[in-house]
Design a protein around this motif. Structure first.
Motif, PDB file in Angstrom:
ATOM      1  N   MET A   1       0.821  -1.187   0.000  1.00 53.20           N
ATOM      2  CA  MET A   1       0.000   0.000   0.000  1.00 53.20           C
ATOM      3  C   MET A   1       0.869   1.257   0.000  1.00 53.20           C
ATOM      4  SD  MET A   1      -2.939   1.091  -0.230  1.00 53.20           S
ATOM      5  CE  MET A   1      -4.492   0.764   0.453  1.00 53.20           C
ATOM      6  N   LYS A   2       1.999   1.207   0.707  1.00 52.55           N
ATOM      7  CA  LYS A   2       2.874   2.371   0.764  1.00 52.55           C
ATOM      8  C   LYS A   2       3.422   2.708  -0.623  1.00 52.55           C
ATOM      9  CE  LYS A   2       6.881   4.268   3.030  1.00 52.55           C
ATOM     10  NZ  LYS A   2       7.957   4.085   3.971  1.00 52.55           N
ATOM     11  N   LYS A   3       3.773   1.679  -1.396  1.00 50.69           N
ATOM     12  CA  LYS A   3       4.298   1.914  -2.737  1.00 50.69           C
ATOM     13  C   LYS A   3       3.238   2.573  -3.631  1.00 50.69           C
ATOM     14  CE  LYS A   3       6.735  -0.289  -6.484  1.00 50.69           C
ATOM     15  NZ  LYS A   3       7.369  -1.489  -6.980  1.00 50.69           N
ATOM     16  N   LEU A   4       1.989   2.132  -3.498  1.00 50.75           N
ATOM     17  CA  LEU A   4       0.911   2.721  -4.289  1.00 50.75           C
ATOM     18  C   LEU A   4       0.680   4.177  -3.910  1.00 50.75           C
ATOM     19  CD1 LEU A   4      -1.522   2.496  -6.242  1.00 50.75           C
ATOM     20  CD2 LEU A   4      -2.873   1.835  -4.257  1.00 50.75           C
ATOM     21  N   LEU A   5       0.620   4.466  -2.618  1.00 51.69           N
ATOM     22  CA  LEU A   5       0.346   5.836  -2.183  1.00 51.69           C
ATOM     23  C   LEU A   5       1.512   6.782  -2.412  1.00 51.69           C
ATOM     24  CD1 LEU A   5      -1.680   5.277   1.086  1.00 51.69           C
ATOM     25  CD2 LEU A   5      -2.504   6.082  -1.121  1.00 51.69           C
ATOM     26  N   SER A   6       2.720   6.264  -2.562  1.00 52.29           N
ATOM     27  CA  SER A   6       3.861   7.140  -2.802  1.00 52.29           C
ATOM     28  C   SER A   6       4.192   7.265  -4.284  1.00 52.29           C
ATOM     29  CB  SER A   6       5.078   6.640  -2.032  1.00 52.29           C
ATOM     30  OG  SER A   6       5.456   5.367  -2.499  1.00 52.29           O
ATOM     31  N   SER A   7       3.386   6.669  -5.159  1.00 48.83           N
ATOM     32  CA  SER A   7       3.626   6.820  -6.589  1.00 48.83           C
ATOM     33  C   SER A   7       3.231   8.226  -7.034  1.00 48.83           C
ATOM     34  CB  SER A   7       2.857   5.773  -7.384  1.00 48.83           C
ATOM     35  OG  SER A   7       1.473   6.020  -7.308  1.00 48.83           O
TER      36      SER A   7
ATOM     37  N   ALA B   1      -0.540   8.890  -7.903  1.00 48.48           N
ATOM     38  CA  ALA B   1      -1.391   8.933  -6.712  1.00 48.48           C
ATOM     39  C   ALA B   1      -1.177  10.231  -5.937  1.00 48.48           C
ATOM     40  CB  ALA B   1      -1.119   7.732  -5.817  1.00 48.48           C
TER      41      ALA B   1
END
Length: 64
Positions: A1-7, A10
Motif C-alpha cells: 500500500m505504501k508503494k501505491l500511495l507514494s507513486s 497517486a
C-alpha cells in the motif's frame, strides 16, 4: 500500500483532488468548528502530497 500511495500519479491525484475543495468545502457544507476542521483536514492532505511531490522531485530523477 505504501508503494501505491507514494507513486507520482497517486500523489498528484491527492494533491489536486484535496486542494480544490479545501478552501470552500468545509464552510459551505458544514457550519462552525466542523467546517473549519474539514477544510483544515483536506488542506493538510493536499499539502502533504504536494510536499512529497516536491521533495521526491530531485531524488528519483535518476532512477526513472
Amino acid at each position: 500500500m505504501k508503494k501505491l500511495l507514494s507513486s507520482r500519479p497517486a500523489l498528484w491525484f491527492l494533491f489536486l483532488f484535496y486542494l480544490s475543495p479545501s478552501p470552500c468545502h468545509g464552510p459551505l457544507r458544514h457550519r462552525g468548528l466542523q467546517g473549519v476542521m474539514t477544510a483544515a483536514g483536506t488542506g493538510v492532505v493536499s499539502l502533504g502530497a504536494g510536499v512529497s511531490l516536491v521533495r521526491d522531485r530531485g531524488g528519483n530523477a535518476a532512477t526513472r
